[in-house]
Design a protein around this motif. Structure first.
Motif, PDB file in Angstrom:
ATOM      1  N   ARG A   1      -7.005   6.421  36.442  1.00  0.00           N
ATOM      2  CA  ARG A   1      -8.427   6.728  36.514  1.00  0.00           C
ATOM      3  C   ARG A   1      -9.023   6.768  35.113  1.00  0.00           C
ATOM      4  N   ALA A   2     -10.352   6.872  35.021  1.00  0.00           N
ATOM      5  CA  ALA A   2     -11.040   6.755  33.738  1.00  0.00           C
ATOM      6  C   ALA A   2     -10.558   7.788  32.724  1.00  0.00           C
ATOM      7  N   VAL A   3     -10.421   9.042  33.155  1.00  0.00           N
ATOM      8  CA  VAL A   3      -9.832  10.086  32.297  1.00  0.00           C
ATOM      9  C   VAL A   3      -8.571  10.544  33.007  1.00  0.00           C
ATOM     10  N   PRO A   4      -7.416  10.025  32.594  1.00  0.00           N
ATOM     11  CA  PRO A   4      -6.191  10.284  33.346  1.00  0.00           C
ATOM     12  C   PRO A   4      -5.476  11.540  32.895  1.00  0.00           C
ATOM     13  N   ASP A   5      -4.306  11.763  33.483  1.00  0.00           N
ATOM     14  CA  ASP A   5      -3.430  12.859  33.082  1.00  0.00           C
ATOM     15  C   ASP A   5      -3.073  12.714  31.608  1.00  0.00           C
ATOM     16  N   TRP A   6      -2.822  13.845  30.947  1.00  0.00           N
ATOM     17  CA  TRP A   6      -2.622  13.859  29.505  1.00  0.00           C
ATOM     18  C   TRP A   6      -1.512  12.927  29.036  1.00  0.00           C
ATOM     19  N   ARG A   7      -0.463  12.715  29.830  1.00  0.00           N
ATOM     20  CA  ARG A   7       0.696  11.943  29.357  1.00  0.00           C
ATOM     21  C   ARG A   7       0.370  10.485  29.097  1.00  0.00           C
ATOM     22  N   TRP A   8      -0.744   9.996  29.649  1.00  0.00           N
ATOM     23  CA  TRP A   8      -1.103   8.596  29.470  1.00  0.00           C
ATOM     24  C   TRP A   8      -2.093   8.387  28.332  1.00  0.00           C
ATOM     25  N   GLY A   9      -2.548   9.478  27.718  1.00  0.00           N
ATOM     26  CA  GLY A   9      -3.529   9.327  26.647  1.00  0.00           C
ATOM     27  C   GLY A   9      -4.866   8.848  27.184  1.00  0.00           C
ATOM     28  N   TYR A  10      -5.799   8.626  26.273  1.00  0.00           N
ATOM     29  CA  TYR A  10      -7.152   8.229  26.678  1.00  0.00           C
ATOM     30  C   TYR A  10      -7.461   6.760  26.409  1.00  0.00           C
ATOM     31  N   GLU A  11      -6.601   6.071  25.725  1.00  0.00           N
ATOM     32  CA  GLU A  11      -6.896   4.672  25.407  1.00  0.00           C
ATOM     33  C   GLU A  11      -5.590   3.918  25.184  1.00  0.00           C
ATOM     34  N   GLY A  12      -5.718   2.598  25.214  1.00  0.00           N
ATOM     35  CA  GLY A  12      -4.564   1.749  24.960  1.00  0.00           C
ATOM     36  C   GLY A  12      -3.782   1.419  26.211  1.00  0.00           C
ATOM     37  N   GLU A  13      -2.908   0.409  26.092  1.00  0.00           N
ATOM     38  CA  GLU A  13      -2.106  -0.061  27.216  1.00  0.00           C
ATOM     39  C   GLU A  13      -0.691   0.495  27.205  1.00  0.00           C
ATOM     40  N   ARG A  14      -0.343   1.276  26.196  1.00  0.00           N
ATOM     41  CA  ARG A  14       1.025   1.762  26.085  1.00  0.00           C
ATOM     42  C   ARG A  14       1.053   3.276  25.950  1.00  0.00           C
ATOM     43  N   THR A  15       2.208   3.849  26.267  1.00  0.00           N
ATOM     44  CA  THR A  15       2.438   5.280  26.119  1.00  0.00           C
ATOM     45  C   THR A  15       3.710   5.481  25.320  1.00  0.00           C
ATOM     46  N   PRO A  16       3.723   6.438  24.388  1.00  0.00           N
ATOM     47  CA  PRO A  16       4.948   6.662  23.606  1.00  0.00           C
ATOM     48  C   PRO A  16       6.106   7.196  24.443  1.00  0.00           C
ATOM     49  N   PHE A  17       5.822   7.680  25.628  1.00  0.00           N
ATOM     50  CA  PHE A  17       6.881   8.252  26.450  1.00  0.00           C
ATOM     51  C   PHE A  17       7.733   7.177  27.125  1.00  0.00           C
ATOM     52  N   PHE A  18       7.095   6.056  27.531  1.00  0.00           N
ATOM     53  CA  PHE A  18       7.802   5.043  28.314  1.00  0.00           C
ATOM     54  C   PHE A  18       7.354   3.647  27.858  1.00  0.00           C
ATOM     55  N   PRO A  19       8.093   2.999  26.975  1.00  0.00           N
ATOM     56  CA  PRO A  19       7.669   1.692  26.451  1.00  0.00           C
ATOM     57  C   PRO A  19       7.573   0.589  27.498  1.00  0.00           C
ATOM     58  N   SER A  20       8.280   0.712  28.626  1.00  0.00           N
ATOM     59  CA  SER A  20       8.267  -0.373  29.612  1.00  0.00           C
ATOM     60  C   SER A  20       7.010  -0.374  30.473  1.00  0.00           C
ATOM     61  N   LEU A  21       6.178   0.653  30.341  1.00  0.00           N
ATOM     62  CA  LEU A  21       4.986   0.745  31.179  1.00  0.00           C
ATOM     63  C   LEU A  21       3.791   0.111  30.485  1.00  0.00           C
ATOM     64  N   ARG A  22       2.955  -0.541  31.277  1.00  0.00           N
ATOM     65  CA  ARG A  22       1.681  -1.066  30.790  1.00  0.00           C
ATOM     66  C   ARG A  22       0.578  -0.388  31.591  1.00  0.00           C
ATOM     67  N   LEU A  23      -0.390   0.159  30.887  1.00  0.00           N
ATOM     68  CA  LEU A  23      -1.412   0.997  31.504  1.00  0.00           C
ATOM     69  C   LEU A  23      -2.697   0.210  31.727  1.00  0.00           C
ATOM     70  N   PHE A  24      -3.237   0.313  32.932  1.00  0.00           N
ATOM     71  CA  PHE A  24      -4.503  -0.331  33.292  1.00  0.00           C
ATOM     72  C   PHE A  24      -5.488   0.772  33.677  1.00  0.00           C
ATOM     73  N   ARG A  25      -6.517   0.928  32.885  1.00  0.00           N
ATOM     74  CA  ARG A  25      -7.443   2.050  33.032  1.00  0.00           C
ATOM     75  C   ARG A  25      -8.742   1.615  33.700  1.00  0.00           C
ATOM     76  N   GLN A  26      -9.332   2.536  34.465  1.00  0.00           N
ATOM     77  CA  GLN A  26     -10.670   2.280  34.998  1.00  0.00           C
ATOM     78  C   GLN A  26     -11.660   2.144  33.844  1.00  0.00           C
TER      79      GLN A  26
END
Length: 661
Positions: free
Chosen positions: A609-634
């Motif tokens: 969602r547009a403002v997601p859970d804290w673990r996904w951050g607020y911007e970008g396609e990647r998260t430092p927690f899980f490099p294999s994930l690609r994030l698609f934001r509203q």
């Protein structure tokens, strides 16, 4: 004609007992006029004025008596009683102290001085007054009862409990002592004993609202929410004007996710007090859970107009702003909450999550400890000392907490403990033991404490979510994925679901259906249609439980491969991890599965969602927690369609080798 004083006093007493206070006062006034020097008659007249609510007249009369008899402790005592009735506690205290100084045996003056001191917030001095009274008369019920209350306010809960137990033993027929004891037991974190005490009180007086209220609080602490609801409903029934009781009932109905009942409870309470900011905030939270964001914001704005310093309403507003995608407005709302109340636990916890989302790790993990102040708490403390991260324990029990995704996210940190030579056990829910048992061969994973000697001097415990704060705040230094292992038997068990020539995507569209965690995180399965239309793509359902009913409701449902009915039957996500070697990609919303895919190092697209859970951050396609994930934001709050269109486009662009059709 002479007045028969004894007869008149007896007559006045009869009228007083019958509730005819004005008639009784007329007799006392007539007697006082005939006997102006009688302190006893003046005292009775003053008490009658107080009974009639004519406090100023009582003080005026008492002041005249005090001026006439400056050496009389009784006159000073009466003046203090008048001031007490008017709420003028400082003046009342001064008068009681005069009475005590005039007669050091006047225990009533000392008792009333203790009451005045406690009303002024000077509880330590109040306790000293009650101590004096009880030294002279250990059987004084009033002094011991009031001392128990003062001790509780000083945080001396064990001392307060001893006084309450003495009172219960002395007057077992008095339910008030049991209620006071239950309140202290609740503060001591002994909910089972609270239930026993309130049950005893209710046997003596079955319609005691305070007993039902405390009983409801105890059941809430025990995690028995349905029983808490029953008690709070009875508390509201027995004391329908008590807004505190209404507020707690609304809260438990919200926890139980009976939102229609919670909405009705809000309406009943608001009929009693339409301008209650807190009740409006409660209704806003219910409306938010019912997906009525405009109505919720209207209620929050009204609540803050009534009480701009209601910190919890500012937190609710921050949540609503996040739902609406208004990130820039969210943090100022939290700042206003903390300005109004720097200790507000929800505000502190929300600020910590905002810090974490922005990558402010040290501040974020420190603030994350405030999660313990929310209701219901994320974990129940274990019955031995908690580890503070400094000394090395003989054995450390790490307590799994919060949701499955949180346990998987933080679970890798037990490896750091083992690397430091700390003997560690991970305690988690039974269903997660098979999945986590190979996190680290040095760290046993258990579902109970039956194999642990809890009397061990060096035994300590720590919540799993506190490990970043205690041992390693920077995720860049955490053990890397993969750290979840696919058991060989499970990997072979699901090999048949792989089809040569197809690009196989495991899909998941709904997580925990609870509205406490699922606002804006799940989506309808129908949104996966653009993926189903890609040539060569084969969709495989990883959905479990709630949400699977949608498979028969979408046009492409028959094309979605469904694992056998016993999928994950003997362990949470155990078959899911076994299936991941046979997938080319996972596509999921913000559910525990995203954490599982990341921990296994499986490629995955995560819809946020547009403002997601804290673990996904607020911007970008990647998260430092899980490099294999690609994030698609509203790009816009509520717009999921474009998210899935972008994911479908990326899958097409990647030209997967098996999707050549």
């Amino acid at each position: 004609m002479s007045i028969n004083v004894s007869f008149e006093l007896a007559r006045a007493a009869e009228l007083h007992q019958a509730g005819q206070f004005n008639d009784a006062f007329a007799i006392y006034r007539r007697l006082a006029k005939a006997h102006p020097t009688s302190v006893d008659i003046q005292r009775l007249m003053i008490f009658e004025l107080l009974q009639l609510g004519r406090h100023k007249e009582a003080v005026t009369t008492a002041r005249r008596l005090r001026e006439a008899y400056p050496r009389s402790p009784h006159a000073a005592l009466l003046l203090g009683t008048g001031y007490q009735a008017m709420g003028q506690w400082q003046r009342a205290l001064a008068a009681f102290e005069i009475a005590w100084n005039l007669d050091g045996t006047q225990m009533e003056a000392r008792f009333l001085a203790g009451n005045a001191l406690c009303a002024l917030g000077r509880h330590q001095e109040g306790v000293a007054c009650y101590d004096t009274v009880l030294a002279a008369d250990p059987r004084s019920v009033e002094a011991r009862s009031n001392r128990a209350g003062a001790l509780a306010r000083l945080g001396r809960l064990q001392d307060a409990l001893r006084d309450s137990e003495t009172l219960v033993a002395a007057q077992p027929w008095q339910p008030l002592h049991l209620i006071n004891m239950a309140g202290t037991l609740l503060e001591l974190g002994r909910p089972k004993d609270v239930v026993a005490a309130t049950d005893a009180a209710l046997r003596l007086s079955p319609r005691l609202a305070d007993a039902e209220f405390l009983r409801g609080q105890a059941f809430l602490g025990l995690g028995d929410w349905p029983q808490a609801r029953l008690s709070l409903e009875r508390a509201v029934e027995f004391a329908p004007e008590n807004l505190v009781f209404h507020g707690r009932l609304i809260a438990i109905l919200h926890l139980l996710e009976d939102f229609p009942a919670a909405r009705d409870a809000c309406a009943r309470a608001l009929r009693i007090e339409p301008k209650s900011a807190l009740l409006l905030q409660n209704r806003a939270e219910v409306r938010r859970a019912l997906d009525d964001a405009p109505g919720a914001m209207t209620d929050i704005d009204a609540a803050l107009a009534l009480d701009p310093r209601l910190a919890s309403a500012h937190v609710s507003r921050a949540r609503l702003l996040a739902d609406l995608g208004r990130l820039d407005d969210m943090r100022p709302a939290l700042d206003r909450a903390l300005k109004a109340d720097p200790a507000q636990p929800y505000a502190l916890y929300s600020k910590a999550m905002d810090d974490l989302a922005r990558g402010h790790w040290r501040a974020g993990w420190a603030g994350y400890e405030h999660r313990e102040g929310i209701s219901p708490p994320p974990f129940m403390p274990l019955p031995f000392p908690r580890w503070d991260g400094r000394d090395e324990p003989e054995l450390l029990v790490v307590l799994g907490e919060q949701g499955i995704g949180d346990v998987i996210l933080f679970g890798r940190l037990v490896r750091i403990l083992a690397d430091r030579g700390i003997r560690t056990i991970l305690l988690t829910r039974p269903g997660l033991v098979p999945l986590l048992q190979h996190l680290d061969d040095r760290v046993p994973v258990v579902a109970d404490l039956s194999t642990i000697d809890q009397a061990m001097p060096g035994l300590r415990w720590a919540p799993l979510g506190s490990l970043p704060h205690l041992v390693c705040p920077d995720p860049a230094l955490w053990p890397e994925a993969p750290y979840l292992v696919a058991p060989p038997d499970r990997a072979s068990r699901w090999r048949h679901l792989r089809k040569d020539g197809a690009f196989t995507i495991g899909i998941n569209w709904q997580g925990n259906p609870s509205r406490h965690v699922d606002v804006g995180r799940s989506v309808p399965l129908s949104l996966f249609a653009p993926l189903a239309e890609i040539p060569g793509v084969r969709l495989l359902s990883l959905q479990h439980g709630a949400g699977t009913e949608q498979l028969d409701a979408v046009p492409f449902g028959e094309a979605i491969v469904r694992p056998d009915a016993d999928f994950n039957a003997d362990g949470i996500f155990i078959d899911t991890v076994g299936l991941m070697p046979h997938l080319d990609l996972v596509v999921t919303t913000d559910t525990a599965l995203a954490n599982v895919a990341g921990a296994y190092d499986c490629p995955a697209f995560v819809a946020l969602r547009a403002v997601p859970d804290w673990r996904w951050g607020y911007e970008g396609e990647r998260t430092p927690f899980f490099p294999s994930l690609r994030l698609f934001r509203q790009a816009r709050a509520g717009d999921w369609s474009s998210v899935f269109q972008r994911m479908a486009l990326e899958i097409r662009k990647s030209s997967p080798p098996h999707a050549s059709g």
